[in-house]
Design a protein around this motif. Structure first.
Motif, PDB file in Angstrom:
ATOM      1  N   ARG A   1       3.224   1.973  -1.778  1.00  0.00           N
ATOM      2  CA  ARG A   1       3.626   2.433  -3.115  1.00  0.00           C
ATOM      3  C   ARG A   1       2.693   3.526  -3.624  1.00  0.00           C
ATOM      4  O   ARG A   1       3.066   4.344  -4.425  1.00  0.00           O
ATOM      5  N   TYR A   2       1.467   3.502  -3.144  1.00  0.00           N
ATOM      6  CA  TYR A   2       0.541   4.522  -3.626  1.00  0.00           C
ATOM      7  C   TYR A   2       0.907   5.901  -3.111  1.00  0.00           C
ATOM      8  O   TYR A   2       0.696   6.886  -3.788  1.00  0.00           O
ATOM      9  N   ARG A   3       1.493   5.929  -1.951  1.00  0.00           N
ATOM     10  CA  ARG A   3       1.948   7.219  -1.439  1.00  0.00           C
ATOM     11  C   ARG A   3       3.032   7.777  -2.345  1.00  0.00           C
ATOM     12  O   ARG A   3       3.064   8.947  -2.665  1.00  0.00           O
TER      13      ARG A   3
ATOM     14  N   ARG B   1       3.571   7.144  -5.476  1.00  0.00           N
ATOM     15  CA  ARG B   1       3.018   7.586  -6.759  1.00  0.00           C
ATOM     16  C   ARG B   1       2.192   8.849  -6.583  1.00  0.00           C
ATOM     17  O   ARG B   1       2.191   9.725  -7.419  1.00  0.00           O
ATOM     18  N   ARG B   2       1.510   8.913  -5.499  1.00  0.00           N
ATOM     19  CA  ARG B   2       0.701  10.085  -5.229  1.00  0.00           C
ATOM     20  C   ARG B   2       1.582  11.335  -5.177  1.00  0.00           C
ATOM     21  O   ARG B   2       1.269  12.372  -5.737  1.00  0.00           O
TER      22      ARG B   2
ATOM     23  N   ALA C   1       0.821  -1.209   0.000  1.00  0.00           N
ATOM     24  CA  ALA C   1       0.000   0.000   0.000  1.00  0.00           C
ATOM     25  C   ALA C   1       0.849   1.250   0.000  1.00  0.00           C
ATOM     26  O   ALA C   1       0.439   2.297  -0.508  1.00  0.00           O
TER      27      ALA C   1
END
Lengths: 715, 175
Positions: free
Chosen positions: A29-31, A33-34, A27
Motif C-alpha cells: 500500500r505504501y507504493r 500512496r507513494r 507493505a
C-alpha cells in the motif's frame, strides 16, 4: 495488584492486538500512496537547498518559463486598499455569504413599475393590490421632500403577477406624504399629510368601476390629515378624532359626539378606528372608546392591559388586537381583554405594525413577524422578508398574504394545514438568531415572558419555541437576552461538545440526564438553549440538529483587505497579520511573495531556507498560516484550480518536507500543506499550517486568501 | 536484525551505512512491534494503524536514506510514537462530541483493566507515555528506549520513574 503485573498484561494484550491487525496491513500500500504523492515531491525538493547569499537571480533560458521570477528576495512595500464589502450588519451566514431568506415562506415578486419606491399609497380591494405615488430616493429621509411624491398608479393582480397602469393621480391634490387609504365599497379614498399649495384638493377617490378620479371636498375632508384615522361603516366614513362623519351616498357631513378628552393620538401610538359591525371602536395611546350610530356619546371602556407607549392595533377575527413595542399583545372581544401570550420576538427599539390577513392577526416587529395561530393557540414567529435589514416598505395585508413593498417586492402567503393551523416556514426567528427547523419536527407552540402594565419583566426575557417529532421527541429552543442566562433551572454545566460557527457549544445536563446545549449569538446579545426529552436513547441527537440549525443574521461580516506584492493581488481578512518582510530571508528561488497568519510572525529559521520555520513557530491551536512563493514553472505541474480546497491541496503536497524543517516538537501533529500550481505562466508554491483547533471559519479564510490571488502586474 | 542489535549507539538510526535492504523485509519484521506501541498510545484501532502506516510510509518514501541507517527500526518507531501521541491528543478534542453520540469504537477489545492502564498512560506527559510504551510493550531497557527516542538512558530512567509513580497513584496500585 502491582504496577508491573498490570503493565505486563496490558503490553501483552497490545502485542496480541498488533498480531491480529498486522496481517491486514500490506507493505504494497505504501507504493500506491507513494505514487500518488510523488509528483510534486521531486520538484519541490529542489527548493530545499539553503541559499545563503541573497543574490539577485533572474531565471531565464528555460523553454517552459514564460515569466521571470522576481528579482528581489524581500517583499516590497505592499499597497493596501479596502475591498468593497457588504455593509456591516448585512445578513451573513456563518460562512460569510449573504443570506437569502427567500424560501423561508417568502417569495420574490416582480416589482414592475414600482421598483425602488417607498411610502406609496396602497390598497387591497379583495382581489387586487393598488399602488399610487410614493417616493424615489432615500427611504430614511423623514419627512421625504414633498415634491418627490409621484402621481402615477398601478394595480397588481396576484393571480398572474401582472402590473397594469391606472389613471394617475389628478393634478392639484394636496401633498400625499404618509398617505392614508380607505376602501369604501366601489371606491378608494386617499388623503395625506396635507396642503403644500393653497387651494389644493385634500382628498380624492378612485372609482373601482370606471378607473376615474374624483376630488372630494367639504368640511369632512378639509379636516383630514395623515394622522387622522377614518373607518368605513358600510355607508359612511367616521373620523373619531375630528368628531365628524360623512355619508357617502348623500355626500353630507355630520357631527359626532365629542371625542372623550385625553391623549389618544400620539406619534408612536396613532389612533386607529374600527367598525365591528355595529359600532366604532377607537384606540390610540389611551383607553378604548366605543360609539354606535344613534349613541349620544362615546363610551369609555377599559384600556388594554399593555403599556400604552408605542402600540398599534388591528381588527381581526379574534377581535381587536393591540400590540406594543415591548412585544405585549392583547385581544379585546365581547367586552373582555385577554392576553394570548406575548409575541415571541426579540425586543428592538421599533414600532409594531399590526395587520389582519383575511382576519388572521399579524404583527411585524424589527426582529420578525408573529402570526396568530388560532388552532394551536399560539403565535408563530416568521422571519422578516429581508432579515437583518430594516424594512421600510409598506406592509400590506391581503386576504391570504402579506406583501412587503419596499426595496423588494415580496409576498408571504399564510398557508394552512388541513386542521386549519398555519404551515410554519422552514426558517423562523428565535431571539436575534434564525433557526432552520430540522427535518422531522413540527412546530407546537411558542412562548414569551408576559409584560406587565408597566413594561418589561426585567429578570426573564426568555422566549422559546417547542417542537415535536413523530417519534415523540419534544424539543424546546429558547433564546435569552443576556449571556449566561440561557439555560433553565435544574441544568448544570457540562463539557464542550459540538461546534457551531467554529465555537464550542457548552452542554448542560439535568438530574434526569436530559442534555441541553447552549450557544451564544456571535454579537453577544443572546444565548440560545436547546433541550429535548421523550426519546429512549440519545436525547441529544435532535438537540444537536437544532443547535446546528441556528444562525445569526446580525453577525458583522469580516472585512477583507487587498494587497499587492510582486504584481500579485491578494486579500486577507481583518484580524490577520501580513508579514512585513520575507520570512524566508535565505531563499532566493523561489521567492516569497507574501506570508499572512492569524498571529504575529518573525522571519528566519535554522533548518531549511524554503520553510518559514520561525514564522510557524508561534502558531497556536486555533491559528492559521499561509505563505506563497513564486518560482520557475518547473516547480509545479498542476494548473491552478478554479477554487481551492484542502482536498485539492493535499494530494499534491509533500507536507512532511515542511514538517521536517520545523523545530516545533509537535510538528508531526500540525496540519501542514505544501502544494504548487501553475498560474499565468508562473509557478506558485503555497505553505499552509493550521492549528489543531482552527475553526471552520479560519479554514475557509485560508482558502479564500488563495482564491483571491490575482495577477495585476508590477506597480 | 535481532532486538539486541537495536540497543547499540543512541544515534545509530541517523548513520547511513551500506546499501538499503528490502523495505518489504523490514516492514514484515517491524510492523507488529510498531503497531503494538501505537496501539498502546492510541484509543482507536484506526488511529494506531494510521500512525504505524504513516511511519512506514515515511520510511518507504525515503527508503534510500532510511534503509541505509544503522537502525531504521528505531527511526520508524520514533516517528510512529510521535504520530501516535500527537494523533491521540488531537483526536481527543475532535472526538468529544462524538463520544456523546455513540460508544467509542472498540479498537482492540481491551480488557477493562488493560484499557484503564493505557488510558492512564495516555494521560501522562508525551515523553513519559512513550517511555512506558517502549519499556513494557517492546520490552526495551533504558538504553534501548533511549535509542528509539534519541535521549540518554539516564533521561529515560527519570521519565520512567516519574511515569511509574504517577501511574501507581492514578491506578491505585503498588508501584
Amino acid at each position: 495488584v502491582r504496577l508491573d503485573d498490570l503493565a505486563r498484561r496490558a503490553a501483552e494484550q497490545a502485542r496480541r492486538a498488533a498480531a491480529e491487525i498486522a496481517p491486514g496491513m500490506d507493505a504494497a500500500r505504501y507504493r500506491r500512496r507513494r505514487t500518488r504523492r510523488s509528483r510534486l515531491a521531486g520538484a519541490v525538493a529542489t527548493a530545499s537547498v539553503v541559499v545563503v547569499a541573497l543574490t539577485v537571480i533572474v531565471v531565464t533560458g528555460s523553454d517552459d518559463e514564460t515569466v521571470a521570477v522576481p528579482t528581489t528576495t524581500t517583499i516590497p512595500d505592499t499597497t493596501t486598499v479596502t475591498v468593497p464589502s457588504v455593509p456591516p450588519l448585512e445578513p451573513v451566514d456563518p460562512g460569510g455569504e449573504p443570506v437569502s431568506i427567500l424560501g423561508a415562506g417568502w417569495e420574490e415578486l416582480d416589482p414592475g413599475p414600482i421598483a425602488g419606491r417607498h411610502r406609496m399609497a396602497t390598497a387591497w380591494t379583495g382581489s387586487e393590490l393598488f399602488v399610487w405615488g410614493g417616493h424615489y430616493g432615500s427611504a430614511v429621509v423623514d419627512p421625504p421632500p414633498p415634491q418627490l411624491f409621484l402621481q402615477d398608479g398601478y394595480v397588481f393582480r396576484p393571480t398572474d403577477g401582472v402590473w397594469t397602469p391606472t389613471a394617475p393621480l389628478p393634478d392639484g391634490v394636496c401633498h400625499l406624504g404618509d398617505p392614508r387609504v380607505v376602501v369604501v365599497g366601489d371606491a378608494i379614498v386617499l388623503w395625506g399629510r396635507g396642503a403644500v399649495v393653497d387651494g389644493c384638493t385634500r382628498a380624492v377617490a378612485y372609482s373601482l368601476d370606471d378607473g376615474t378620479w374624483e376630488s372630494l371636498h367639504g368640511e369632512f375632508f378639509s379636516r383630514l390629515g395623515s394622522r387622522v384615522s377614518v373607518v368605513w361603516t358600510g355607508d359612511m366614513l367616521v373620523a373619531p378624532l375630528v368628531g365628524l362623519a360623512y355619508d357617502w351616498d348623500s355626500r353630507e357631513t355630520f357631527d359626532l359626539p365629542a371625542f372623550p378628552a385625553g391623549p389618544d393620538d400620539t406619534v408612536h401610538s396613532p389612533q386607529r378606528a374600527y367598525w365591528t359591525g355595529d359600532r366604532v371602536l377607537a384606540i390610540g395611546s389611551g383607553s378604548l372608546r366605543s360609539w354606535a350610530p344613534g349613541d349620544g356619546s362615546w363610551s369609555l371602556l377599559d384600556g388594554p392591559p399593555v403599556p400604552d407607549r408605542a402600540r398599534d392595533s388591528v381588527w381581526t377575527d379574534q377581535g381587536l388586537l393591540v400590540a406594543n413595542y415591548q412585544m405585549a399583545a392583547a385581544f379585546y372581544r365581547n367586552g373582555v381583554w385577554t392576553r394570548p401570550g406575548d409575541l415571541p420576538l426579540r425586543f428592538f427599539e421599533c414600532l409594531p405594525e399590526a395587520r389582519s390577513v383575511g382576519g388572521t392577526p399579524v404583527v411585524r416587529m424589527c426582529s420578525g413577524i408573529a402570526i396568530w395561530d388560532g388552532v394551536r393557540g399560539s403565535w408563530v414567529p416568521v422571519a422578516l422578508d429581508d432579515v437583518g435589514n430594516p424594512s421600510w416598505g409598506p406592509l400590506v395585508a391581503s386576504d391570504d398574504s402579506l406583501y412587503v413593498m419596499g426595496p423588494n417586492f415580496r409576498r408571504f402567503t399564510i398557508d394552512r394545514n388541513p386542521d386549519g393551523s398555519i404551515v410554519v416556514p422552514p426558517t423562523i426567528p428565535i431571539g436575534v438568531m434564525q433557526l432552520d427547523i430540522p427535518d422531522g419536527f413540527e412546530f407546537v407552540s411558542s412562548f414569551a415572558p408576559e409584560q406587565g402594565p408597566e413594561g418589561f419583566i426585567p429578570d426573564d426575557e426568555t422566549i422559546g419555541v417547542v417542537f415535536e417529532s413523530l417519534q415523540g421527541a419534544r424539543c424546546t429552543v429558547t433564546s435569552t437576552h443576556g449571556p449566561g442566562e440561557g439555560w433553565p433551572a435544574g441544568f448544570t454545566e457540562g463539557r464542550e461538545g459540538v461546534q457551531v460557527w467554529g465555537r464550542p457549544v457548552v452542554e448542560y445536563i439535568d438530574a434526569d440526564g436530559t442534555v441541553g446545549m447552549a450557544l451564544h449569538d456571535p454579537n453577544g446579545s443572546d444565548v440560545a438553549f436547546v433541550w429535548c426529552v421523550g426519546l429512549s436513547v440519545a436525547d441529544y441527537r435532535p438537540a444537536i440538529d437544532f443547535i446546528a440549525g441556528l444562525w445569526s443574521p446580525w453577525e458583522e461580516p469580516v472585512r477583507w483587505m487587498a494587497h499587492d506584492a510582486h504584481g500579485l493581488r491578494f486579500e486577507i481578512p481583518e484580524g490577520w497579520v501580513l508579514a512585513g518582510e520575507s520570512l524566508t530571508p535565505n531563499l532566493a528561488i523561489p521567492t516569497e511573495v507574501f506570508s499572512a497568519a492569524t498571529y504575529p510572525m518573525r522571519p528566519g529559521g535554522n533548518r531549511c531556507a524554503h520553510v518559514p520555520e520561525f514564522g510557524i513557530e508561534a502558531l497556536g491551536p486555533t491559528d492559521a498560516f499561509v505563505s506563497v512563493q513564486w518560482g520557475p514553472t518547473r516547480y509545479a505541474q498542476e494548473p491552478r484550480p478554479d477554487t481551492f480546497t484542502f482536498d485539492w491541496l493535499t494530494p499534491a503536497g509533500v507536507n512532511d518536507d515542511v514538517r521536517e524543517c520545523l523545530s516545533r516538537t509537535d510538528r508531526y501533529s500540525l496540519d501542514i500543506w505544501w502544494s504548487s500550481f501553475l498560474d499565468g505562466g508562473r509557478a506558485l508554491l503555497v505553505i499552509i499550517a493550521l492549528g489543531d483547533d482552527a475553526s471552520d471559519q479560519t479554514r475557509s479564510e485560508v482558502l479564500r486568501i488563495l482564491d483571491s490571488m490575482e495577477w495585476v502586474g508590477e506597480s | 536484525m535481532e532486538r539486541g542489535d537495536r540497543r547499540r549507539g543512541r544515534s545509530g538510526d541517523r548513520q547511513v551505512v551500506g546499501s538499503p535492504g528490502s523495505f518489504e523485509a523490514f516492514y514484515r519484521r517491524e510492523v507488529r512491534g510498531v503497531l503494538a506501541v501505537t496501539i498502546s498510545l492510541t484509543r482507536r484501532r484506526w488511529e494506531a494503524e494510521d500512525a504505524a502506516q504513516e511511519a512506514f510510509l515515511r520510511a518507504y518514501r525515503d527508503w534510500e536514506h532510511v534503509g541505509r541507517m544503522d537502525r531504521p527500526e528505531a527511526w520508524v518507531r520514533r516517528v510512529a510514537l510521535n504520530l501516535a501521541v500527537g494523533r491521540w491528543r488531537r483526536a481527543r478534542s475532535e472526538a468529544r462530541a462524538l463520544l456523546r453520540l455513540a460508544p467509542p469504537e472498540a479498537t482492540h477489545d481491551p480488557e477493562p483493566e488493560t484499557e484503564r492502564f493505557w488510558d492512564a498512560v495516555r494521560s501522562l506527559p508525551r515523553r513519559q507515555a512513550q517511555v512506558v510504551a517502549l519499556t513494557y510493550v517492546e520490552d526495551l531497557d533504558d538504553e534501548g528506549v533511549g535509542d528509539v527516542l534519541g535521549i540518554a538512558p539516564s533521561t529515560v530512567r527519570v521519565h520512567l520513574a516519574r511515569a511509574r509513580s504517577a501511574l501507581a497513584e492514578r491506578l491505585e496500585v503498588e508501584e
